[in-house]
Design an enzyme around this catalytic site. Structure first.
Site, mmCIF file in Angstrom:
data_model
loop_
_atom_site.group_PDB
_atom_site.id
_atom_site.type_symbol
_atom_site.label_atom_id
_atom_site.label_comp_id
_atom_site.label_asym_id
_atom_site.label_seq_id
_atom_site.Cartn_x
_atom_site.Cartn_y
_atom_site.Cartn_z
ATOM 1 C CD GLU A 21 46.675 34.084 36.183
ATOM 2 O OE1 GLU A 21 46.197 35.034 35.555
ATOM 3 O OE2 GLU A 21 46.024 33.048 36.461
ATOM 4 C CG PHE A 23 46.337 29.824 42.243
ATOM 5 C CD1 PHE A 23 46.289 29.218 43.488
ATOM 6 C CD2 PHE A 23 46.436 29.019 41.114
ATOM 7 C CE1 PHE A 23 46.341 27.838 43.616
ATOM 8 C CE2 PHE A 23 46.494 27.636 41.225
ATOM 9 C CZ PHE A 23 46.443 27.046 42.481
ATOM 10 C CB THR A 52 44.982 35.327 40.610
ATOM 11 O OG1 THR A 52 45.118 34.327 41.611
ATOM 12 C CG2 THR A 52 45.410 34.787 39.275
ATOM 13 C CD1 TRP A 53 41.255 40.019 45.173
ATOM 14 C CD2 TRP A 53 43.246 40.980 45.554
ATOM 15 N NE1 TRP A 53 41.170 40.720 46.340
ATOM 16 C CE2 TRP A 53 42.375 41.330 46.607
ATOM 17 C CE3 TRP A 53 44.556 41.469 45.582
ATOM 18 C CZ2 TRP A 53 42.768 42.137 47.667
ATOM 19 C CZ3 TRP A 53 44.942 42.278 46.635
ATOM 20 C CH2 TRP A 53 44.056 42.603 47.668
ATOM 21 N NE ARG A 111 32.564 43.237 36.777
ATOM 22 C CZ ARG A 111 31.570 42.680 36.110
ATOM 23 N NH1 ARG A 111 30.667 43.444 35.509
ATOM 24 N NH2 ARG A 111 31.457 41.375 36.001
ATOM 25 N N PRO A 158 31.428 37.789 28.872
ATOM 26 C CG PRO A 158 31.445 36.218 30.596
ATOM 27 C CD PRO A 158 32.335 37.077 29.766
ATOM 28 C CD GLN A 184 39.165 34.543 30.509
ATOM 29 O OE1 GLN A 184 40.247 34.206 31.000
ATOM 30 N NE2 GLN A 184 38.091 34.760 31.222
ATOM 31 C CE1 TYR A 274 46.130 34.127 32.667
ATOM 32 C CE2 TYR A 274 45.306 33.147 30.650
ATOM 33 C CZ TYR A 274 45.492 34.245 31.458
ATOM 34 O OH TYR A 274 45.059 35.476 31.040
#
Ligand SMILES: Cc1cc2nc3c(=O)[nH]c(=O)nc-3n(C[C@H](O)[C@H](O)[C@H](O)COP(=O)(O)OP(=O)(O)OC[C@H]3O[C@@H](n4cnc5c(N)ncnc54)[C@H](O)[C@@H]3O)c2cc1C
Ligand SMILES: NC(=O)c1ccc[n+]([C@@H]2O[C@H](COP(=O)([O-])OP(=O)(O)OC[C@H]3O[C@@H](n4cnc5c(N)ncnc54)[C@H](O)[C@@H]3O)[C@@H](O)[C@H]2O)c1
Length: 634
Positions: A21, A23, A52-53, A111, A158, A184, A274
């Protein structure tokens, strides 16, 4: 090709896959270097990479640029993250169409977190509610064209009340048409394997790819373990070496190899790393776990290295005659921006400035922000809040996630003085002239070295105060400064953008290392975030309220300033430039105290008595005493 088909192929061939991943970087140069890095890391053989967004829907163009280049130029299968936060369906349509136009066939449908300043999730106008809705929407608008992944949470999301509830909604995402799950990050492998069993028992049968984060720096480790259980052996291993970046990275590689081997043993179909846009730790983990062949990688990626003799293979120092050929130097080494992990790093690095994967934003909900920082109604309230922070009475500020560091204790009184004067400090470092690298307060890096720092201050000021400061600057020839407001109006005496090393260390047997630099390009990138935080903080208060208007107005008009005293021998020299303000404040305080004292005495004296006394004096004295007495009383 869809990622799900690659996973199936890997499973048929019985080989575990791996993926990376990234960014989208904050600076233009960081973007260029990320492309180099992705290209080089492709030789390690990832099955796919994903991008990533930005949180809150920031910088979608940058995400799309990386996706497009990776897919089209390097030909690596790329998965674009897409979120519902601040993304009405017309924007989602645009992103999907653009992804499709560059040959991208994979989306991680998310989301997103609640918009900044909002504690609870709510969809934007014309937007979608949940990850499952986005999956449905993609299937509705693009049929089977895209392969779709979704997020899974081995320690539950969470916001979910129970694991049962979390699994219910995870299954809903798969039933809506998702093909696979990426998790995650976590550190507890047995816990993850138990969670996979729970997913299967719940009827979630698609491939689940565990996501793991190589520990590459103490600061980013701490930021990313909120809500994540970390086994004791990792915490115990990391705390004693937290100030030694090199040791942290070595330990991170050890942890990464152990987790990778345990996961493979546990039967996972692949592992997602990551990378935080860094290369070395991920590569060493893959090599250590036997998933890539080091010699093959060097032959394919660094032919010049394989032709070197053994001793030179690990070379990472730039020979002096390459000084003007940065690009060749940069692309020839995989860790030029990795050691040690400086405060802000180098703006040319793809990893510049991001400790969080999805961007910097206020870490608190509106209620928490109000609880932490109160409701400031005027500048005085704000100054008091910053002073409280320096005293340790409040532990955070929108710009400071943690309490002041030990080293700031040595200049704490000065910081308190500055903040009470309206110089709102957000970052600082005292001058250090050769402290031992294991010094309890200033030390960092390997043992046996010496570390140095130039005094540095970063603060917000009003435009009027900036003008006064600028006028004083020429009396301080050793000072360099940069100041910018939200719109980028720049005031500087740095004449160009050469990086200024403000922290450096000299260690046995290695080149001088300079973890922290101050330069215009990184300041420019950082200032956008620094001013965004004013805006986010202001939005924690109701519309048209005093605090909201005050904070918004300060974010609009104030300047962010940094000052370096380049003479690192001067311990407190940087504070000299504020002396006039301090003296003026002291004089004002003295006058206020005197007036208060006189008026207290006068309270006790009746003016009529003074008048009577004055009657016996000459006419001039009489008028003067009455006038003075009345003026002071007023
Ligand atoms: C692998 C991975 C990659 C990520 N990449 C990014 C990124 O690029 N950019 C970014 O901003 N963030 C990213 N995130 C963070 C993610 O956006 C947040 O964790 C977000 O809070 C949840 O997203 P989701 O898609 O998992 O949400 P959802 O699956 O929609 O779930 C969110 C919460 O709502 C609940 N829920 C779901 N459906 C319903 C329903 N019908 N009714 C009531 N409650 C429901 C769930 O139980 C959960 O508590 C990533 C997370 C992971 C794990
Ligand atoms: N100048 C630039 O080019 C640039 C670029 C990116 C980030 N940054 C800065 O980096 C900061 C975060 O990075 P970091 O990794 O250096 O954090 P850090 O925790 O390593 O260091 C921050 C230092 O500043 C001190 N400090 C923290 N809050 C302060 C305050 N309110 N007033 C005075 N001193 C304070 C701390 O005690 C510590 O010594 C951001 O807040 C920003 O100021 C600067």
């Amino acid at each position: 090709m869809k990622i799900i088909d690659r996973i199936k192929k890997g499973q048929e061939e019985g080989r575990p896959l791996f993926s990376f991943e990234y960014f989208s970087p904050k600076t233009a140069q960081g973007m260029v270097n990320l492309h180099d890095r992705i290209e080089r890391m492709c030789y390690l053989g990832p099955e796919f990479i994903d991008i990533t967004w930005g949180a809150g829907g920031s910088r979608p163009a940058a995400t799309l640029e990386v996706v497009s280049n990776a897919q089209k130029v390097y030909g690596v299968e790329t998965c674009m993250h897409l979120i519902c936060t601040n993304n009405p369906t017309d924007k989602i349509d645009k992103a999907l169409n653009e992804a499709r136009a560059c040959g991208n066939q994979n989306i991680l449908a998310l989301r997103g977190d609640p918009p900044h300043g909002q504690s609870e999730w709510s969809a934007c106008e014309g937007g979608l509610n949940y990850g499952a809705d986005l999956v449905r929407y993609i299937r509705k608008t693009h049929g089977d064209y895209f392969g779709i992944g979704v997020a899974g949470y081995p320690e539950k999301h969470p916001e979910s009340a129970t694991m049962e509830e979390d699994l219910k909604y995870l299954k809903e995402k798969i039933d809506a048409g998702a093909d696979f799950i990426v998790t995650q990050l976590f550190f507890n492998v047995p816990m993850f394997l138990d969670w996979v069993k729970a997913c299967r028992a719940y009827g979630i049968n698609c491939p689940i790819i565990p996501g793991i984060m190589p520990i590459q720096a103490y600061a980013s480790f701490k930021k990313n373990i909120v809500g994540v259980s970390v086994p004791e052996w990792i915490l115990n291993g990391i705390e004693p070496i937290k100030n030694d970046d090199q040791a942290i990275r070595a330990f991170g590689v050890e942890v990464g190899i152990k987790m990778t081997l345990e996961l493979i043993e546990g039967g996972v179909c692949g592992i997602h790393y990551y990378t935080f846009n860094l290369e070395r730790s991920t590569r060493l983990i893959l090599e250590g776990a036997g998933l890539v062949n080091k010699t093959d990688y060097i032959k394919k990626n660094m032919p010049w290295r394989s032709s070197f003799d053994e001793k030179r293979k690990e070379e990472s120092v730039r020979p002096i005659f390459w000084a003007n050929r940065q690009k060749s130097y940069i692309s020839r080494t995989d860790n030029w921006d990795e050691f040690p992990n400086g405060r802000w790093g180098d703006s040319r690095s793809p990893a510049y400035g991001d400790l969080d994967r999805y961007g910097v934003y206020l870490k608190y909900t509106a209620d928490e922000a109000i609880q932490n920082w109160g409701s400031p109604n005027d500048l005085e309230d704000i100054c008091k809040l910053f002073v409280k922070y320096c005293h340790g009475e409040t532990l955070t500020l929108p710009w400071s996630d943690q309490a002041l560091a030990l080293e700031s204790g040595t200049i704490m009184d000065r910081l308190i003085e500055l903040n009470s004067l309206g110089y709102l400090t957000i970052n600082s470092q005292p001058a250090v002239n050769g402290a031992k690298s294991d010094d309890k307060i200033f030390g960092w890096g390997p043992k046996g070295g010496y570390v140095y720092q130039k005094a540095y201050l970063e603060f917000f000021v009003s435009p009027e105060t900036l003008e006064r400061l600028k006028q004083r600057m020429n009396k301080f020839p050793n000072f360099t400064y940069n100041a910018m407001n939200k719109t980028g109006d720049l005031h500087t005496n740095t004449n160009g953008s050469k990086p200024n090393a403000v922290t450096w260390g000299v260690f046995p047997g290695r080149e001088v290392v300079q973890p922290t630099i101050v330069e215009l390009a990184s300041f420019d990138a950082w200032k956008d975030e620094a001013f965004a935080l004013w805006d986010q903080w202001s939005k924690c208060y109701p519309q048209n309220s005093k605090p909201r208007n005050l904070l918004a107005e300060m974010g609009q008009s104030w300047y962010l300033v940094n000052i370096v005293n380049n003479d690192y021998h001067e311990k407190d020299g940087i504070f000299e430039i504020f002396k006039e303000d301090v003296l003026a404040q002291q004089a004002k305080a003295a006058v206020d105290a005197a007036v208060e004292q006189v008026s207290a005495q006068l309270q006790e004296t009746d003016i009529s008595v003074l008048k009577q006394e004055a009657d016996t004096s000459s006419a001039t004295t009489k008028i003067e005493s009455i006038a003075v007495a009345e003026a002071v009383k007023a």
